[in-house]
Enzyme design. Structure first.
Site, PDB file in Angstrom:
ATOM      1  CG  HIS A 182      40.342  34.933  33.477  1.00 16.22           C
ATOM      2  ND1 HIS A 182      40.957  33.833  32.946  1.00 16.22           N
ATOM      3  CD2 HIS A 182      40.970  36.010  32.918  1.00 16.22           C
ATOM      4  CE1 HIS A 182      41.923  34.220  32.114  1.00 16.22           C
ATOM      5  NE2 HIS A 182      41.944  35.538  32.074  1.00 16.22           N
TER       6      HIS A 182
ATOM      7  CG  ASN B 237      45.820  33.231  29.773  1.00 12.03           C
ATOM      8  OD1 ASN B 237      45.066  33.109  30.736  1.00 12.03           O
ATOM      9  ND2 ASN B 237      45.904  34.337  29.070  1.00 12.03           N
TER      10      ASN B 237
HETATM   11 FE1  HDD Z   1      44.427  38.884  33.697  1.00 14.26          FE
HETATM   12  C1  HDD Z   1      42.159  37.700  35.916  1.00 14.26           C
HETATM   13  C2  HDD Z   1      45.574  35.672  33.133  1.00 14.26           C
HETATM   14  C3  HDD Z   1      46.488  40.038  31.209  1.00 14.26           C
HETATM   15  C4  HDD Z   1      43.614  42.027  34.540  1.00 14.26           C
HETATM   16  N1  HDD Z   1      43.942  37.052  34.373  1.00 14.26           N
HETATM   17  C5  HDD Z   1      42.979  36.768  35.288  1.00 14.26           C
HETATM   18  C6  HDD Z   1      42.937  35.368  35.538  1.00 14.26           C
HETATM   19  C7  HDD Z   1      43.893  34.787  34.748  1.00 14.26           C
HETATM   20  C8  HDD Z   1      44.537  35.865  34.023  1.00 14.26           C
HETATM   21  C9  HDD Z   1      44.229  33.333  34.655  1.00 14.26           C
HETATM   22  C10 HDD Z   1      41.968  34.670  36.468  1.00 14.26           C
HETATM   23  C11 HDD Z   1      42.554  34.493  37.830  1.00 14.26           C
HETATM   24  C12 HDD Z   1      41.568  33.726  38.684  1.00 14.26           C
HETATM   25  O1  HDD Z   1      41.325  32.549  38.383  1.00 14.26           O
HETATM   26  O2  HDD Z   1      41.060  34.323  39.622  1.00 14.26           O
HETATM   27  N2  HDD Z   1      45.711  38.025  32.364  1.00 14.26           N
HETATM   28  C13 HDD Z   1      46.116  36.707  32.368  1.00 14.26           C
HETATM   29  C14 HDD Z   1      47.225  36.550  31.462  1.00 14.26           C
HETATM   30  C15 HDD Z   1      47.468  37.771  30.904  1.00 14.26           C
HETATM   31  C16 HDD Z   1      46.523  38.703  31.490  1.00 14.26           C
HETATM   32  C17 HDD Z   1      47.966  35.255  31.214  1.00 14.26           C
HETATM   33  C18 HDD Z   1      48.514  38.179  29.912  1.00 14.26           C
HETATM   34  C19 HDD Z   1      49.660  37.602  29.794  1.00 14.26           C
HETATM   35  N3  HDD Z   1      44.924  40.696  32.976  1.00 14.26           N
HETATM   36  C20 HDD Z   1      45.821  40.975  31.964  1.00 14.26           C
HETATM   37  C21 HDD Z   1      45.988  42.406  31.837  1.00 14.26           C
HETATM   38  C22 HDD Z   1      45.181  42.975  32.795  1.00 14.26           C
HETATM   39  C23 HDD Z   1      44.528  41.886  33.498  1.00 14.26           C
HETATM   40  C24 HDD Z   1      46.902  43.090  30.839  1.00 14.26           C
HETATM   41  C25 HDD Z   1      44.958  44.420  33.145  1.00 14.26           C
HETATM   42  C26 HDD Z   1      45.774  45.393  32.894  1.00 14.26           C
HETATM   43  N4  HDD Z   1      43.068  39.728  34.962  1.00 14.26           N
HETATM   44  C27 HDD Z   1      42.954  41.050  35.184  1.00 14.26           C
HETATM   45  C28 HDD Z   1      41.996  41.373  36.306  1.00 14.26           C
HETATM   46  C29 HDD Z   1      41.524  39.977  36.757  1.00 14.26           C
HETATM   47  C30 HDD Z   1      42.276  39.054  35.811  1.00 14.26           C
HETATM   48  C31 HDD Z   1      40.939  42.369  35.957  1.00 14.26           C
HETATM   49  C32 HDD Z   1      40.036  39.710  36.855  1.00 14.26           C
HETATM   50  C33 HDD Z   1      39.814  39.050  38.161  1.00 14.26           C
HETATM   51  C34 HDD Z   1      41.076  39.098  38.846  1.00 14.26           C
HETATM   52  O3  HDD Z   1      42.008  39.710  38.062  1.00 14.26           O
HETATM   53  O4  HDD Z   1      41.310  38.696  39.961  1.00 14.26           O
HETATM   54  O5  HDD Z   1      42.647  42.053  37.326  1.00 14.26           O
END
Ligand code: HDD
Length: 703
Positions: free
Chosen positions: A86, A159
């Site tokens: 993202h 999402n």
């Molecule tokens: Fe995630 C960012 C949505 C599964 C780890 N995720 C991130 C963002 C969104 C989502 C919208 C951007 C937030 C922003 O605008 O700063 N992610 C989802 C959805 C998931 C999902 C709807 C499943 C239902 N994500 C998911 C899993 C993991 C992560 C299973 C790790 C185990 N996601 C992250 C992250 C991020 C992230 C690495 C990257 C930047 C942040 O968090 O702040 O932690």
């Protein structure tokens, strides 16, 4: 040595504005009155920001030049790591307004009082691409909302698709590694059309439902304003009596749902890589504030036990037809950020940020996310104090004993920085069992182990249900998308493996894709842990086209003009669009504009090469005979017409436009989506026609 004399004029006047030159010749506008003096970071006034301190006219730069060193030092460190997923996103401020009290199901403070407004921040994003990638990549869109409630920040990090690829967070690094650019070449950028991605997916049957969703038009939305949002997981809501209900969160855009065509998306990414962010920015800046309604699917343990699938499995939906959505409030985005970095880049969402009255379930994806979002902020924002940043800080009072660390803006005041303590009223905050957050006291037991529940084993039935819930046009797009993506996969075995999975989803789809890839023989259906349930009822709510808004409001018409254009038609179109609440943009051979039939001047917003029809929801070609003769010689004008037709857009045209349309290859094919504007009254009829957004029937004739 005397400094070189600057004999350039001290000020320049252009029209009614006067600009003053600085020491190096730059100009400052003085019309607005006083100008603040430039300073260093610590407030020292700067006399010369054009020349570094030198030892002599042509000598070396001196290290004592603190202003120069501070400026370059700061510039060198401007970048912070982009989000691992993202990375490309766009944020906006707004508010949430409750429609009714939800005290019956939750004690969450934000849902107690009808008509109450709560400040919020939203960040929309693509998933796979880098920060500088193009907006209309085929990708899932992030839909993250931070509510600044009176009992703390609640982040709903969702999402635009209600299911996910994997069931257990332990697979997330593999999924993302496979989806992003390949590690040796670092391409392709912002695309899943490559071997690693489809290799992983084809070896991960649990991703099949999501595979169908991402090959649908949901992953090429017309803009952030026209897409739904989903919390994905099942959450809990707890009321004041401690009663727990399950809940799934939905955001429904009041603007309606809309996507673009794939060929259009490909061209849009070249024409305007910022298409989605520009759209949101422009809408908000022009006062056309986008809105979404928050809907809840609320259900109890009994429903959860009887439902065909496990409600803790994030690869499954609960169809709206089975648990209707209760609309409980609306979100309005009414303010753009003042600074992209400070707000959109530094906002830190965490699934772990929930408030009293809301709780997690044991969805293993959600549980894993709760670790990841807290953890990632440290490497991204560089300090444990990221919640001190204004965009992340709660708006309600907060008191705790966490202290120090890099860039701490505030620390506990007074003597006590621990508890329990015996300092009485001066001893700082204390916990409160009545109002404080309490986890739902769910009974837990069972042997420790690495499990995948049997109830998570059906990977195909909902993929089939999703496919069968689409209109014929949308089913065609899904087939085309699979063919496109898998044609970019070099390894035949991976293509075949995907078709083998599709055989468990829908035989016709599998055959279409197999033929489209020109497989010499069809593979056998993939082994399935559970046979596909074929009897699930289609859920019409899953179609975009079937749920269109029947309005052109918030959309944009592109009008190609030439000198001599009939002013009556232009005026009538503009009036009809204003009434509809839609935008108009004029495109001309030169950006300066055109002279209309009555001698009046119409300024253009785009020169034809910079205003291709992919930028518009519908187009009009209003030209004179001489104009059409000139435009038909221009490739960009011919593409404008041909693309609008190929992307099934509604096209209005003046009689004189026909030679240009013929040259663009559509002279003989005019259909009901092409509307002749003979007189001003026809403009209204055309805009009403545009309410269907696209003339999808044309697609059949294009093949
Ligand atoms: Fe995630 C960012 C949505 C599964 C780890 N995720 C991130 C963002 C969104 C989502 C919208 C951007 C937030 C922003 O605008 O700063 N992610 C989802 C959805 C998931 C999902 C709807 C499943 C239902 N994500 C998911 C899993 C993991 C992560 C299973 C790790 C185990 N996601 C992250 C992250 C991020 C992230 C690495 C990257 C930047 C942040 O968090 O702040 O932690």
């Amino acid at each position: 040595m005397a400094s070189r004399k600057d004999n350039r004029p001290k000020s320049v006047t252009l029209g009614d504005q006067t600009f003053q030159r600085g020491a190096g010749g730059e100009t400052h506008q003085t019309a607005s009155g006083d100008i603040e003096t430039l300073t260093t970071q610590v407030g020292t006034p700067v006399a010369d920001d054009q020349n570094s301190l030198r030892g002599g006219q042509r000598g070396p730069t001196l290290v004592e030049d603190q202003h120069f060193r501070e400026k370059i030092f700061h510039f060198d460190h401007e970048r912070i790591p982009e989000r691992v997923v993202h990375a490309r996103g766009f944020g906006a401020h707004g508010y949430f307004e409750t429609y009714e009290s939800l005290a019956d199901i939750t004690r969450a403070d934000i849902f107690q009082r009808p008509d109450e407004k709560t400040e919020l921040f939203v960040r929309f994003s693509t998933v796979a691409g880098n920060k500088g990638s193009a907006d209309v990549a085929r990708d899932v869109r992030g839909f993250a909302v931070k509510f600044y409630t009176r009992q703390g920040n609640w982040d709903l990090v969702g999402n635009n698709i209600p299911v996910f690829f994997i069931q257990d967070a332990i697979k997330f690094p593999d999924l993302i590694h496979a989806a992003k650019a390949e590690p040796d070449s670092d391409f392709p950028q912002a695309q899943t059309a490559h071997d690693n991605f489809w290799d992983f997916i084809s070896l991960t049957p649990e991703s099949m439902n999501m595979a169908l969703w991402i090959m649908s038009d949901r992953t090429i939305p017309r803009s952030f304003r026209f897409m739904e949002g989903f919390g994905v997981h099942t959450f809990r809501m707890i009321n004041a009596e401690g009663k727990s209900s399950f809940v799934k969160f939905h955001w429904k855009p009041k603007q309606g749902l809309q996507s673009v065509a794939w060929n259009e998306a490909v061209k849009l990414n070249g024409a305007d890589p910022d298409f989605h962010r520009r759209d949101l920015w422009t809408a908000i800046k022009s006062g056309d504030f986008p809105e979404w309604e928050l809907g809840l699917q609320v259900f109890d343990e009994k429903f959860a036990d009887e439902f065909e699938f496990d409600v803790l499995d994030p690869t499954k939906i609960i169809p709206e037809e089975q648990v209707p959505i209760r609309i409980v409030g609306r979100m309005v985005l009414d303010r753009c950020v003042d600074n992209f970095f400070a707000e959109t880049e530094q906002v830190a969402f965490q699934t772990g940020n929930i408030v009293p009255g809301i709780d997690f379930t044991n969805d293993p994806l959600l549980q894993g996310r709760n670790f990841s979002y807290l953890d990632t902020q440290l490497s991204r924002l560089g300090s444990t104090n990221f919640n001190h940043l204004p965009v992340n800080a709660p708006r309600c009072p907060f008191h705790h004993f966490q202290q120090d660390g890099h860039m701490a803006f505030h620390n506990p005041k007074g003597r006590a920085n621990y508890e329990p303590n015996s300092w009485g009223a001066e001893g700082g905050p204390r916990e409160n069992p009545e109002t404080g957050f309490a986890s739902h006291p769910e009974e837990l037991e069972g042997p420790k182990g690495r499990y995948r529940s049997e109830t998570f084993a059906d990977h195909y039935s909902q993929a089939r249900q999703f496919y069968l819930s689409q209109t014929e046009v949308e089913q065609g797009h899904i087939g085309d998308a699979f063919i496109f993506e898998l044609s970019k996969v070099e390894k035949l075995a991976i293509r075949e493996r995907m078709v083998a999975h599709l055989l468990n989803v829908d035989a016709d789809l599998a055959e279409t894709v197999g033929k489209g890839l020109r497989l010499k023989t069809m593979p056998k259906a993939a082994d399935a842990a559970r046979p596909t349930v074929t009897g699930l009822k289609p859920s019409p709510k899953l179609s975009i086209i079937a749920n269109g808004p029947q309005s052109f409001k918030g959309r944009k018409l592109g009008v190609l003009l030439s000198d001599g254009v009939d002013i009556g038609l232009v005026t009538a179109l503009k009036a009809a669009l204003d009434k509809e609440g839609a935008q108009i943009e004029f495109i001309a051979p030169q950006v300066g504009g055109v002279e209309a039939s009555d001698g009046s001047w119409i300024e253009a917003q785009q020169k034809i090469d910079g205003g291709p029809s992919v930028l518009y929801d519908a187009v009009a070609i209003l030209v004179s005979e001489a104009g059409a003769a000139e435009l038909r010689k221009m490739p960009a004008a011919r593409d404008y017409v041909a693309d609008a037709f190929a992307h099934c857009k509604f096209i209005a045209f003046s009689a004189a436009a026909q030679p240009l349309m013929e040259k663009a290859g559509i002279g003989a094919d005019l259909d009901d989506g092409c509307v002749a504007l003979a007189k001003p009254a026809d403009a209204k009829r055309f805009i009403e026609t545009c309410r269907d957004l696209r003339f999808w029937e044309r697609e059949k004739t294009l093949k």
